[in-house]
Structure formats: C-alpha cells, structure tokens
Design a protein around this motif. Structure first.
Motif: not given
Length: 474
Positions: A337-341, A346-349, A425-431
C-alpha cells in the motif's frame, strides 16, 4: 558422539553415535535383573500374555518365543506418506534414549541394533499419519520392525528398500518387542525436531518484521521496553526489534498499522509456546514411558503412552504460529500500500504494466487459511478401540504431524513477507539496518532484483529453503 549417560543423547544428536562400555554394562545388568524376574513365572503384560483386550490370554512357552517379533508384524498397518528422514531418525534416537534408562529392561544388543540403524544411511519407513491408538503402536511397529528384518527402509534418496538383510541379523528376546512399541518416543522425537525448526523460524520472523518496520519508517514507540513492564519475555522481544530495526528519527506517521506495532507481542507469544513445548519434550525424554516398566525390582504397568502433555503444547504452538502468520500476512498487505510505504503500488517496479507482488500476498492468504484449519485441538475426539480396552486417545502423534505442517505453512508465509521486504528496500533505496544485512544479503543472493513480473513461486521456494536452513546464507 560417545554417549555416557541417557541425558547426553537428544533426538538431534550428532552422528555417528557410540554407546560407552560403562553405559552398556549398566543396561546389561538391568537386563539380567529383568530376565531373573521373568523366570518366576508370574504374568507379565505383553510378555507372557497377549496385549490389549487379549491380555487375559496366557501364552505358552513356545508362543512366548515368537510373540515379541509377532507384536511388530500385525501392527504395521500404515503406509505412505512416510516421515521425512530427520523426523524418522529422531524417533529412533528417542527410543534408544528411553532404553538407556533401564526401565524397559532390554538388552545391550538391542540398543546396539538401534545404534546400527541410526548410524546407517537408512531410516525406517514410518507412516506420518494414521496412529489411531492409545500410544503409537502402529508407527512404532513400522519404525522397529526393520531391526528384525521386517518391513521397509528408506535409502538416502528416499527410495523404499526391503529391510531384510540391510542390518545385522537380530532376534528379539523376552519383553523386547513390547518395549519397542511402548510409550510416545515418536511424538517426543518429532516434537523435538519441530521445536528446533520453529526456534530458527521465530528468529527469522523477528528479523523480517524488523525489516518491514524499518523500510516503512514506523514509529519506534511501541517497541520501547518500558511498555512491556511485568513481562520479561515481551521486553526481550521489544529490545530485539529495536536492535534489529535500528532508530528512526523521522517516522512516516504517528502510528504504524497494528500489524507493525504488535510484532513483539506476537513473537513473545510464539516463544512462550515454544518454551512450554520444549519443557514438555524434556519431561517426556526423562519420564517413564515403558509399560510394563521395570522399576524398583518389579514390573509396573504405566500410562506413559498418554501424551496429552505433548499433544496440548503442540496444539498451543500451532495456534501461536497461526496468529503470527496472520499478522505477517496483514503486514505484507500493508507493504503493498503506497499510503503506508510511500513506495510504488503493490511494490511493482512499474505499477500498471506490472502487477508487482499482489499475487504473493494471495499465496500467503491461502497458507493462512490452511493454518486456521489446523488449529482445532488434536486431542479432541476420542474413540474406543481394542474392544474397549483403549477407550480414549490423545492423538499426540497426529498433534506432532499438525505442528510439522504448521511450521511449514508459517515458513511459507514468512518467505512471502521476506520477498516483499527485500523488494521494498530495493525500491526505497533506503540503507539496510546493519543487524539485518546478513539476512537481506542472503536474500539478494537467492533472489534476483525484481524489475519486472516473473514466476515468483521460484523465488519463494528459494527463500523458504533459506529460512529452513538455520543459516542466513543459502
């Protein structure tokens, strides 16, 4: 591994096993006492008499000579599916441990035959289902018939091979057949193996949930140990989650969804249930399960086959795992859910042309549905057998089987959440938090980068294998 005392031997013992000369001498000394007691001519259940409803039938000397082997013949009524090799070997090791106390009064030679089976490349073909009795006589007949050339073994590739000729020739002596069928070594060994598997899984569940918490930038307030006052286990889980997830200076919202906030409570409940089952396993390993047992110089009939302690705690752990899987599946849904993350839907690229991980969540939902149906207590639903001699059962064997399936399904759900955390993590580019680097690094080794839809079932199978291995590297 050299075994000097019964307590040195656990169902997960390192192979090969060797019994010390001193221990074997103690077993043989007790055997001599038992043979002297049998020579008195007094009736002894299952030795000089029939079993169950036929216990009033006295056996002639000639009948007694073949009776112990015959006990294993007529009770081997099960069939596939067979236990997996690790559980089958745990059953045999547990039986050996019970014999080493001397309660069963078996010979050192029979213990040696068990050791030969444990150390061999074979395991007995033990039916995973269909015990249906007070105790475990059906699966145990399959487990130990091969000691005398009866029945079937499984080789290292899982192929069925006739037992005859694969082990040293052996003839059961007085009381040794009934001793092989007594008690609940099967449930005990199987429960032991599942406790160890569930412990590894609980550790991974904590890491994956912490990854979900970190990747959405959840507020860390619910994990402060001061909120777990009065519950040391809960406080330990809160501390663990804080250490794994790391700090968050700018949480995305005042409160994350409930499935994120209750992680320590859920895991504490799983670990509490695990601890109680582990204690029940210890009681079963150390208790008197043989019947009749040779205690204080006399044969004593026991009810050590009534495995309600193990059955009830297996059921408790199944319910705890089912709840943890439900919460994990809810958290997985929120990760889509984009509202949460704040991430693509749907974590789709590329949302729209790509569906992302929505079907992965559906698979988790199906696994949770199966888990819910496993939470009916195994020990409910007794039925009379053996012409009323056995008028109740605990179905502890079945309880251990249900737990095995519950661990598998929970692992499947956990793999689904791990895939989502990995992608987030891949999509967020967060460490990645330092404490999670090993697990998520192993995940990246097992699962290629997700930049397009693909058959994610392959990825989930790899991750399930990773979660069951006990190591963070595949």
């Amino acid at each position: 591994m050299i075994v000097d005392e019964p307590r040195d031997l656990t169902p997960g013992a390192q192979l090969p096993i060797e019994l010390s000369a001193e221990l074997l001498a103690r077993v043989e000394a007790r055997r001599a006492e038992v043979l002297r007691a049998l020579s008195s001519g007094d009736p002894v259940y299952g030795v000089t008499t029939g079993m169950g409803a036929l216990s009033k039938v006295r056996l002639s000397d000639e009948e007694q000579r073949t009776h112990q082997r015959n006990l294993l013949l007529g009770r081997a009524v099960g069939g596939p599916p067979w236990l997996p090799p690790d559980q089958a070997r745990a059953v045999v090791v547990t039986r050996l441990r019970t014999f080493l106390t001397g309660d069963a009064g078996v010979s050192a030679a029979l213990c040696g035959q068990l050791v030969a089976l444990i150390n061999s490349p074979y395991v007995p073909a033990i039916p995973a289902e269909g015990a249906g009795s007070a105790g475990e006589i059906i699966p145990l007949a399959h487990a130990f018939g091969p000691l005398t050339g009866i029945g079937t073994l499984l080789d290292a590739d899982g192929r069925e091979v006739p037992a005859e000729g694969l082990l040293p020739p052996f003839e059961l002596g007085p009381k040794e057949g009934i001793a092989l069928l007594a008690g609940i070594p099967g449930t005990t060994g199987r429960a032991y193996s599942q406790v160890r598997a569930a412990e590894r899984l609980a550790d991974r569940m904590a890491e994956i949930a912490a990854g979900a918490i970190a990747v959405i930038g959840a507020n860390r307030d619910p994990y402060h140990p001061s909120t777990g006052r009065g519950d040391e286990l809960l406080q330990a889980e809160q501390t663990r989650i804080l250490e794994l997830a790391g700090p968050e200076s700018q949480p995305r919202s005042l409160q994350a969804p409930v499935s994120f906030r209750v992680v320590p409570q859920v895991l504490a409940h799983v670990r509490r249930a695990l601890g109680r089952l582990d204690e029940a396993v210890t009681r079963a390993l150390d208790g008197v399960t043989d019947s009749p047992a040779y205690l204080d110089g006399a044969f004593v009939g026991t009810a050590g086959f009534h495995g309600i302690d193990l059955a009830a705690h297996c059921d408790h752990l199944v319910a705890a795992l089912a709840h943890a899987a439900e919460v994990s599946t809810a958290r997985l849904h929120r990760l889509l859910d984009p509202e949460v993350t704040g991430l693509p839907a749907q974590l789709a690229y590329d949302p729209g042309p790509q569906a992302g991980l929505v079907a992965v969540h559906k698979r988790a939902v199906a696994a949770v549905h199966s888990l819910r149906r496993l939470t009916v207590p195994s020990s409910i639903g007794t039925a009379e057998t053996s012409n009323g001699q056995e008028d109740v059962q605990t179905f502890s064997w079945e309880a251990a089987g249900v737990l095995t399936e519950a661990v598998r399904l929970t692992r499947e759900v956990t793999a689904c959440e791990l895939l989502a955390v990995h992608q987030a993590f891949f999509l967020a580019k967060r460490p990645v938090p330092v404490a999670l680097a090993e697990l998520l690094g192993a995940t990246a080794d097992a699962v290629p980068v997700i930049e397009a839809d693909r058959p994610f079932g392959v990825d989930l199978r790899r991750l399930a294998d990773l979660l069951s291995s006990g190591s963070a590297r595949p």
